[in-house]
Design a protein around this motif. Structure first.
Motif, PDB file in Angstrom:
ATOM      1  N   PHE A   1     -54.331  15.977  32.421  1.00  0.00           N
ATOM      2  CA  PHE A   1     -55.734  15.885  32.804  1.00  0.00           C
ATOM      3  C   PHE A   1     -56.062  16.830  33.959  1.00  0.00           C
ATOM      4  CE2 PHE A   1     -58.290  12.385  30.827  1.00  0.00           C
ATOM      5  CZ  PHE A   1     -57.492  12.277  29.693  1.00  0.00           C
ATOM      6  N   LEU A   2     -55.098  17.079  34.845  1.00  0.00           N
ATOM      7  CA  LEU A   2     -55.322  18.056  35.912  1.00  0.00           C
ATOM      8  C   LEU A   2     -55.562  19.437  35.296  1.00  0.00           C
ATOM      9  CD1 LEU A   2     -55.341  18.564  39.021  1.00  0.00           C
ATOM     10  CD2 LEU A   2     -52.926  19.179  38.789  1.00  0.00           C
ATOM     11  N   LEU A   3     -54.728  19.821  34.324  1.00  0.00           N
ATOM     12  CA  LEU A   3     -54.932  21.104  33.637  1.00  0.00           C
ATOM     13  C   LEU A   3     -56.249  21.104  32.868  1.00  0.00           C
ATOM     14  CD1 LEU A   3     -52.858  23.614  33.331  1.00  0.00           C
ATOM     15  CD2 LEU A   3     -51.943  21.549  34.407  1.00  0.00           C
ATOM     16  N   GLY A   4     -56.680  19.923  32.433  1.00  0.00           N
ATOM     17  CA  GLY A   4     -57.922  19.810  31.680  1.00  0.00           C
ATOM     18  C   GLY A   4     -59.153  19.690  32.552  1.00  0.00           C
ATOM     19  N   GLY A   5     -58.990  19.865  33.859  1.00  0.00           N
ATOM     20  CA  GLY A   5     -60.143  19.850  34.752  1.00  0.00           C
ATOM     21  C   GLY A   5     -60.528  18.496  35.274  1.00  0.00           C
ATOM     22  N   ARG A   6     -59.660  17.521  35.123  1.00  0.00           N
ATOM     23  CA  ARG A   6     -59.943  16.180  35.635  1.00  0.00           C
ATOM     24  C   ARG A   6     -58.871  15.833  36.669  1.00  0.00           C
ATOM     25  NH1 ARG A   6     -63.448  17.756  33.211  1.00  0.00           N
ATOM     26  NH2 ARG A   6     -64.774  16.777  31.621  1.00  0.00           N
ATOM     27  N   GLY A   7     -59.285  15.635  37.878  1.00  0.00           N
ATOM     28  CA  GLY A   7     -58.334  15.353  38.946  1.00  0.00           C
ATOM     29  C   GLY A   7     -58.510  16.335  40.084  1.00  0.00           C
ATOM     30  N   ASP A   8     -58.093  15.932  41.250  1.00  0.00           N
ATOM     31  CA  ASP A   8     -58.201  16.741  42.464  1.00  0.00           C
ATOM     32  C   ASP A   8     -56.799  17.086  42.936  1.00  0.00           C
ATOM     33  OD1 ASP A   8     -58.611  17.836  44.945  1.00  0.00           O
ATOM     34  OD2 ASP A   8     -59.899  16.234  45.696  1.00  0.00           O
ATOM     35  N   ALA A   9     -56.491  18.372  42.990  1.00  0.00           N
ATOM     36  CA  ALA A   9     -55.152  18.795  43.406  1.00  0.00           C
ATOM     37  C   ALA A   9     -54.811  18.315  44.805  1.00  0.00           C
ATOM     38  CB  ALA A   9     -55.038  20.314  43.340  1.00  0.00           C
ATOM     39  N   GLU A  10     -55.819  18.157  45.646  1.00  0.00           N
ATOM     40  CA  GLU A  10     -55.584  17.723  47.024  1.00  0.00           C
ATOM     41  C   GLU A  10     -55.060  16.295  47.079  1.00  0.00           C
ATOM     42  OE1 GLU A  10     -55.838  19.348  49.941  1.00  0.00           O
ATOM     43  OE2 GLU A  10     -56.277  21.231  48.904  1.00  0.00           O
ATOM     44  N   THR A  11     -55.512  15.463  46.152  1.00  0.00           N
ATOM     45  CA  THR A  11     -55.114  14.047  46.154  1.00  0.00           C
ATOM     46  C   THR A  11     -54.210  13.701  44.970  1.00  0.00           C
ATOM     47  OG1 THR A  11     -57.137  13.449  44.959  1.00  0.00           O
ATOM     48  CG2 THR A  11     -57.215  13.367  47.369  1.00  0.00           C
ATOM     49  N   PHE A  12     -53.795  14.709  44.218  1.00  0.00           N
ATOM     50  CA  PHE A  12     -52.970  14.483  43.034  1.00  0.00           C
ATOM     51  C   PHE A  12     -51.637  13.863  43.425  1.00  0.00           C
ATOM     52  CE2 PHE A  12     -50.003  16.011  39.709  1.00  0.00           C
ATOM     53  CZ  PHE A  12     -50.648  15.498  38.591  1.00  0.00           C
ATOM     54  N   GLU A  13     -51.287  12.771  42.748  1.00  0.00           N
ATOM     55  CA  GLU A  13     -50.052  12.061  43.079  1.00  0.00           C
ATOM     56  C   GLU A  13     -48.853  12.776  42.458  1.00  0.00           C
ATOM     57  OE1 GLU A  13     -50.042   7.907  42.355  1.00  0.00           O
ATOM     58  OE2 GLU A  13     -51.960   7.552  43.361  1.00  0.00           O
ATOM     59  N   ALA A  14     -48.035  13.344  43.307  1.00  0.00           N
ATOM     60  CA  ALA A  14     -46.849  14.063  42.843  1.00  0.00           C
ATOM     61  C   ALA A  14     -45.830  14.102  43.958  1.00  0.00           C
ATOM     62  CB  ALA A  14     -47.218  15.484  42.418  1.00  0.00           C
ATOM     63  N   THR A  15     -44.568  14.206  43.582  1.00  0.00           N
ATOM     64  CA  THR A  15     -43.490  14.403  44.542  1.00  0.00           C
ATOM     65  C   THR A  15     -43.146  15.889  44.554  1.00  0.00           C
ATOM     66  OG1 THR A  15     -42.612  12.192  44.137  1.00  0.00           O
ATOM     67  CG2 THR A  15     -41.130  13.782  45.158  1.00  0.00           C
ATOM     68  N   LEU A  16     -43.215  16.510  45.716  1.00  0.00           N
ATOM     69  CA  LEU A  16     -42.966  17.946  45.850  1.00  0.00           C
ATOM     70  C   LEU A  16     -41.669  18.178  46.616  1.00  0.00           C
ATOM     71  CD1 LEU A  16     -46.577  19.091  46.878  1.00  0.00           C
ATOM     72  CD2 LEU A  16     -45.674  18.588  44.595  1.00  0.00           C
ATOM     73  N   ALA A  17     -40.933  19.199  46.218  1.00  0.00           N
ATOM     74  CA  ALA A  17     -39.671  19.516  46.902  1.00  0.00           C
ATOM     75  C   ALA A  17     -39.453  21.021  46.866  1.00  0.00           C
ATOM     76  CB  ALA A  17     -38.504  18.789  46.229  1.00  0.00           C
ATOM     77  N   GLY A  18     -38.506  21.483  47.666  1.00  0.00           N
ATOM     78  CA  GLY A  18     -38.244  22.912  47.751  1.00  0.00           C
ATOM     79  C   GLY A  18     -39.350  23.606  48.520  1.00  0.00           C
ATOM     80  N   ASP A  19     -39.866  24.696  47.990  1.00  0.00           N
ATOM     81  CA  ASP A  19     -40.974  25.419  48.613  1.00  0.00           C
ATOM     82  C   ASP A  19     -42.255  24.638  48.345  1.00  0.00           C
ATOM     83  OD1 ASP A  19     -43.004  27.141  49.390  1.00  0.00           O
ATOM     84  OD2 ASP A  19     -41.973  28.937  48.692  1.00  0.00           O
ATOM     85  N   VAL A  20     -42.586  23.726  49.245  1.00  0.00           N
ATOM     86  CA  VAL A  20     -43.728  22.825  49.052  1.00  0.00           C
ATOM     87  C   VAL A  20     -45.035  23.604  48.987  1.00  0.00           C
ATOM     88  CG1 VAL A  20     -45.043  20.935  50.089  1.00  0.00           C
ATOM     89  CG2 VAL A  20     -42.538  20.853  50.055  1.00  0.00           C
ATOM     90  N   ALA A  21     -45.159  24.677  49.777  1.00  0.00           N
ATOM     91  CA  ALA A  21     -46.381  25.484  49.742  1.00  0.00           C
ATOM     92  C   ALA A  21     -46.595  26.081  48.350  1.00  0.00           C
ATOM     93  CB  ALA A  21     -46.324  26.578  50.798  1.00  0.00           C
ATOM     94  N   LEU A  22     -45.510  26.551  47.728  1.00  0.00           N
ATOM     95  CA  LEU A  22     -45.596  27.090  46.370  1.00  0.00           C
ATOM     96  C   LEU A  22     -45.998  25.993  45.391  1.00  0.00           C
ATOM     97  CD1 LEU A  22     -45.178  29.336  44.275  1.00  0.00           C
ATOM     98  CD2 LEU A  22     -42.737  28.729  44.241  1.00  0.00           C
TER      99      LEU A  22
END
Length: 297
Positions: free
Chosen positions: A262-283
């Protein structure tokens, strides 16, 4: 029973506090009688056929007021269905399948949407629904005789028809959800075997969404893990012209597969998207921020 024939309209549960004289039970019974299973098609096009059947089941339950209710982009439900028909028709034209509606005079999806919406406003919602479904079913049957690698074009993007039809599946899924949310209806998710190829298409788009957004990620790689039924794991080269990814990923993202689609489909906010990030977090954050770059109305 074929899973594609699951009774989507049965998810429209009756409100326990519904007035006794309500006509809703009769309306739902009529909707159930009008539902149709997914059209036969190639295995790789079944995610699209399934989403068409689900949307059609939702439309079967719509009453007069529903069709004039604004769903998204300022469009009524009838105009939303016309939009789906417009884009499906452009893909159909690209591969030689039948196209319904007004004369096809443009290959631009925004212009074609405007033409089809103008045409459909002069018709009844049921006529709009009927022709959208008939065109979609004809496209499905046409695809049954084409190889997945058959070249096709939509909005200037040349890609195998199998990728284009997965993109149509995602958009139909997203807009079915848009309509269901406005109607306060919860529908079942697609089958896991339909979610997975859709997620795979979304994952493979990430190098292009990065590039389109002005991020040159050449030489960088991503480990993507999508959880839930239909999910999976991908090791992706983020440069659009890079070869296969190798070695340890520079960044890692773990997220729910449906939310990612749904994020790829234009539904959702990347700023608040629930995900676990690791490594180069900025990337990783750049990947999520640019993910919707190819989504449209």
């Amino acid at each position: 029973m074929d899973p594609l024939e699951r009774l989507y309209v049965d998810a429209l549960l009756e409100d326990p506090e519904e007035p006794k004289r309500s006509l809703r039970p009769q309306l739902l019974a009529g909707a159930r009688a009008r539902r149709r299973p997914a059209a036969p098609t190639a295995d790789w096009a079944r995610p699209y056929a399934g989403r068409v059947a689900a949307m059609d089941a939702l439309l079967a339950a719509a009453v007069e007021d529903d069709w004039s209710r604004v769903i998204v982009e300022g469009w009524t439900l009838q105009e939303l269905v016309a939009h789906l028909a417009a884009k499906d028709g452009l893909l159909a034209a690209s591969v030689g399948a039948p196209v319904l509606g007004p004369e096809l005079t443009t290959a631009d999806s925004a212009a074609r949407t405007a033409d089809v919406q103008s045409y459909e406003r002069a018709r009844s919602p049921e006529q709009t629904r009927r022709d959208w479904r008939a065109q979609a079913d004809a496209l499905c049957r046409h695809l049954a005789n084409l190889p997945a690698a058959e070249p096709a074009a939509l909005d200037g993007l040349n890609a195998p028809v199998s990728d284009h039809i997965l993109a149509r599946a995602l958009e139909t899924w997203v807009h079915t959800d848009d309509a269901a949310r406005v109607a306060r209806i919860t529908l079942p998710l697609p089958l896991p075997e339909h979610i997975h190829p859709t997620a795979d298409m979304c994952a493979r788009l990430l190098p292009w969404t990065m590039l389109l957004s002005g991020h040159d990620a050449s030489g960088r790689t991503l480990g993507l893990e999508l959880t839930g039924p239909g999910g999976g794991a991908w090791h992706l080269a983020l440069g659009a012209e890079d070869g296969a990814a190798a070695g340890e990923p520079d960044a890692r993202i773990t997220a729910d597969v449906v939310a990612f689609c749904f994020l790829l489909g234009g539904r959702g906010d990347a700023e608040t998207f629930e995900a676990t990030l690791a490594g180069d977090v900025a990337l990783a954050r750049d990947v999520l921020a640019t993910a919707p770059a190819l989504s449209g109305p």
